[in-house]
Enzyme design. Sequence first.
Site, PDB file in Angstrom:
ATOM      1  N   CYS A   1      -3.237   1.367   6.923  1.00  0.00           N
ATOM      2  CA  CYS A   1      -3.489   0.799   8.252  1.00  0.00           C
ATOM      3  C   CYS A   1      -4.062   1.847   9.198  1.00  0.00           C
ATOM      4  O   CYS A   1      -4.653   1.493  10.215  1.00  0.00           O
ATOM      5  CB  CYS A   1      -2.194   0.259   8.846  1.00  0.00           C
ATOM      6  SG  CYS A   1      -1.426  -0.935   7.792  1.00  0.00           S
TER       7      CYS A   1
ATOM      8  N   ASN B   1       0.809  -1.232   0.000  1.00  0.00           N
ATOM      9  CA  ASN B   1       0.000   0.000   0.000  1.00  0.00           C
ATOM     10  C   ASN B   1       0.842   1.282   0.000  1.00  0.00           C
ATOM     11  O   ASN B   1       0.359   2.346  -0.383  1.00  0.00           O
ATOM     12  CB  ASN B   1      -1.018  -0.004   1.149  1.00  0.00           C
ATOM     13  CG  ASN B   1      -0.389  -0.066   2.511  1.00  0.00           C
ATOM     14  OD1 ASN B   1       0.787  -0.384   2.649  1.00  0.00           O
ATOM     15  ND2 ASN B   1      -1.165   0.239   3.530  1.00  0.00           N
TER      16      ASN B   1
ATOM     17  N   GLU C   1       4.449  -3.443  12.376  1.00  0.00           N
ATOM     18  CA  GLU C   1       3.404  -2.431  12.184  1.00  0.00           C
ATOM     19  C   GLU C   1       2.276  -3.156  11.488  1.00  0.00           C
ATOM     20  O   GLU C   1       2.368  -3.481  10.299  1.00  0.00           O
ATOM     21  CB  GLU C   1       3.984  -1.267  11.364  1.00  0.00           C
ATOM     22  CG  GLU C   1       3.173  -0.012  11.476  1.00  0.00           C
ATOM     23  CD  GLU C   1       2.265   0.161  10.295  1.00  0.00           C
ATOM     24  OE1 GLU C   1       1.092  -0.277  10.423  1.00  0.00           O
ATOM     25  OE2 GLU C   1       2.710   0.703   9.282  1.00  0.00           O
ATOM     26  N   LEU C   2       1.212  -3.462  12.243  1.00  0.00           N
ATOM     27  CA  LEU C   2       0.207  -4.418  11.767  1.00  0.00           C
ATOM     28  C   LEU C   2      -1.140  -3.746  11.525  1.00  0.00           C
ATOM     29  O   LEU C   2      -1.221  -2.542  11.327  1.00  0.00           O
ATOM     30  CB  LEU C   2       0.117  -5.568  12.777  1.00  0.00           C
ATOM     31  CG  LEU C   2       1.468  -6.235  13.103  1.00  0.00           C
ATOM     32  CD1 LEU C   2       1.325  -7.315  14.166  1.00  0.00           C
ATOM     33  CD2 LEU C   2       2.119  -6.810  11.853  1.00  0.00           C
TER      34      LEU C   2
ATOM     35  N   GLU D   1       8.456   3.486  14.257  1.00  0.00           N
ATOM     36  CA  GLU D   1       9.245   3.917  13.109  1.00  0.00           C
ATOM     37  C   GLU D   1       9.109   5.418  12.977  1.00  0.00           C
ATOM     38  O   GLU D   1       8.063   5.980  13.274  1.00  0.00           O
ATOM     39  CB  GLU D   1       8.708   3.253  11.833  1.00  0.00           C
ATOM     40  CG  GLU D   1       8.821   1.756  11.853  1.00  0.00           C
ATOM     41  CD  GLU D   1       8.443   1.142  10.517  1.00  0.00           C
ATOM     42  OE1 GLU D   1       7.269   1.260  10.112  1.00  0.00           O
ATOM     43  OE2 GLU D   1       9.325   0.562   9.875  1.00  0.00           O
TER      44      GLU D   1
ATOM     45  N   ALA E   1       6.545  -6.251  -1.187  1.00  0.00           N
ATOM     46  CA  ALA E   1       5.336  -7.051  -1.436  1.00  0.00           C
ATOM     47  C   ALA E   1       5.366  -7.599  -2.860  1.00  0.00           C
ATOM     48  O   ALA E   1       5.853  -6.933  -3.773  1.00  0.00           O
ATOM     49  CB  ALA E   1       4.099  -6.182  -1.248  1.00  0.00           C
TER      50      ALA E   1
ATOM     51  N   GLY F   1       2.456  -5.087   7.722  1.00  0.00           N
ATOM     52  CA  GLY F   1       1.474  -5.894   6.993  1.00  0.00           C
ATOM     53  C   GLY F   1       0.368  -6.348   7.933  1.00  0.00           C
ATOM     54  O   GLY F   1       0.111  -5.709   8.957  1.00  0.00           O
ATOM     55  N   SER F   2      -0.258  -7.461   7.587  1.00  0.00           N
ATOM     56  CA  SER F   2      -1.432  -7.890   8.356  1.00  0.00           C
ATOM     57  C   SER F   2      -1.026  -8.470   9.715  1.00  0.00           C
ATOM     58  O   SER F   2       0.101  -8.960   9.885  1.00  0.00           O
ATOM     59  CB  SER F   2      -2.205  -8.951   7.573  1.00  0.00           C
ATOM     60  OG  SER F   2      -1.508 -10.174   7.622  1.00  0.00           O
TER      61      SER F   2
HETATM   62  C1  SIN Z   1       0.366   2.249   6.657  1.00  0.00           C
HETATM   63  O1  SIN Z   1      -0.738   2.217   6.197  1.00  0.00           O
HETATM   64  O2  SIN Z   1       0.864   1.230   7.130  1.00  0.00           O
HETATM   65  C2  SIN Z   1       1.239   3.473   6.694  1.00  0.00           C
HETATM   66  C3  SIN Z   1       0.496   4.707   6.553  1.00  0.00           C
HETATM   67  C4  SIN Z   1       1.321   5.946   6.839  1.00  0.00           C
HETATM   68  O3  SIN Z   1       2.543   5.904   7.015  1.00  0.00           O
HETATM   69  O4  SIN Z   1       0.693   6.976   6.928  1.00  0.00           O
END
Ligand code: SIN
Length: 489
Positions: free
Chosen positions: A294, A159, A260-261, A468, A184, A238-239
């Site tokens: 996410c 994404n 980071e899920l 992060e 990915a 990811g998921s």
């Molecule tokens: C994400 O959807 O994992 C990252 C989104 C962002 O960094 O704003």
Amino acid sequence: MVFELTDMSLVQSEAIVGGNVCESVTGCRVDVIDPATSEIIGSVPAMNGEDAQKAIAAAEAALIPWRAKTASARSERLRTWHKHVLEAKEDLAKLITAECGKPIGESRGEVAYAASFLEWYAEEAKRAYGDVIPPHQEDKRLLVMRQPIGVAAAITPWNFPAAMILRKVAAALAAGCTMVVKPAPQTPLTALALHVLADRSGLPPGVLNTITGSIESSLQIGSAICASPTVRALSFTGSTPAGVSLAQQAATTVKKVSLELGGNASFIVFDDADIENAVQGALAAKFRNSGQTCVCANRFFVQSGVHDAFVEAFAAAVAQLRVGPGSEPDVSVGPLIDDRAHEKVKALVADAVACGANVAVGESSNSTNGRFYPPTVLTSATPEMRLAKEEIFGPVAPIFRFESEEEVLKLANRTEFGLASYFYSQDINRCFRVAEAIECGMVGINTGMLSTVVAPFGGVKSSGIGREGGRYGLDEYQELKYICLGGVR
Ligand code: SIN
């Protein structure tokens, strides 16, 4: 090839390991698909665990000279890479849109966001300070130094094909680590283009290694990375199920893991909110990348006193959003990444409608329109519906009505996830009360956009561990070493 870049040498169809382009050991390849048209736009090696081991060995061979460099020397390479990424901004944006589908304006924004991590960590590299601790005995001197953890690995999602890579790589390289990156399966072309630009920036061979895989072979790559004692840190975005599986596997080699899920962000509009601002914030928090982030708002809770006014204004604004291929100007909602994603969104909406939700604007039927899903607002949503519990990852906004602050806090926290939350209120006391009570890693108050290089990004509960970005991002790639000097007179 259905896209034209100014610099076609950015389009790589081989992986890059130890400074060399390479095929997979099996010779198998995987196609890259444009989600807007379903056309094949390229192919890359479908690598496996054996390929991953070669990449790990290349990263290990490059580690000692890279970590021995001064922080300023590493910083210089990152800064040059940053310059190259910005110069190639338009080409990178076209690649992102071609393989991930997001509107071209958003892709340009992503390149700038991604590049900002190179600039930020080029600076942070020079500020990785340690400590001097007042000793517990007169003849002792105590020091704490920060050292690079070693070889690190990054497994990144489709994404944000550029930003999620540079958010990890920039921090790892700044800390003095070398890295294996596995993008990915859907979006390897942007990753390889970033690597080409890294090579042009004078990054020594093996400091960065980019390997590619199919959906199936990526599982073998993940397992090989987790099983390798050489890899000391793994960063995954990811998921939640994939993250849990990687964390379980990585436990066997006791790696530092940052995850980071998934998220299930609440977006709360209190009676005392500025409704016009809340509508703008809701558009930003919901429809970025067609709802496929996410941190996208997943559940909209609107207090009774402003419910009807908010729904009316929000639905009117959503009805104006233009859906189409991301390469076309003025499109604000592109396709979903694949047919499975489209099916999932359709099923979640069908479940909500069957359970009593009303469609204020958008889609309620089973019509098919490729991978495009119309921006949809549902009212009368309830916590029992699937979309209250699952990450929608699509352009659908369910609205739940609530009466009191106490009630909405219970509702908002009734989820296994805890990545981002948003709320709108003009009462400063409420702002602090609610921000402190919400169970998540990031809170947006009176804004629908909170991502920035300068702040820590990450979640709590099943949304992950580690952070992060910001000054905290380096910690994921460093070990603390305590030194005790005795016999000092
Ligand atoms: C994400 O959807 O994992 C990252 C989104 C962002 O960094 O704003």
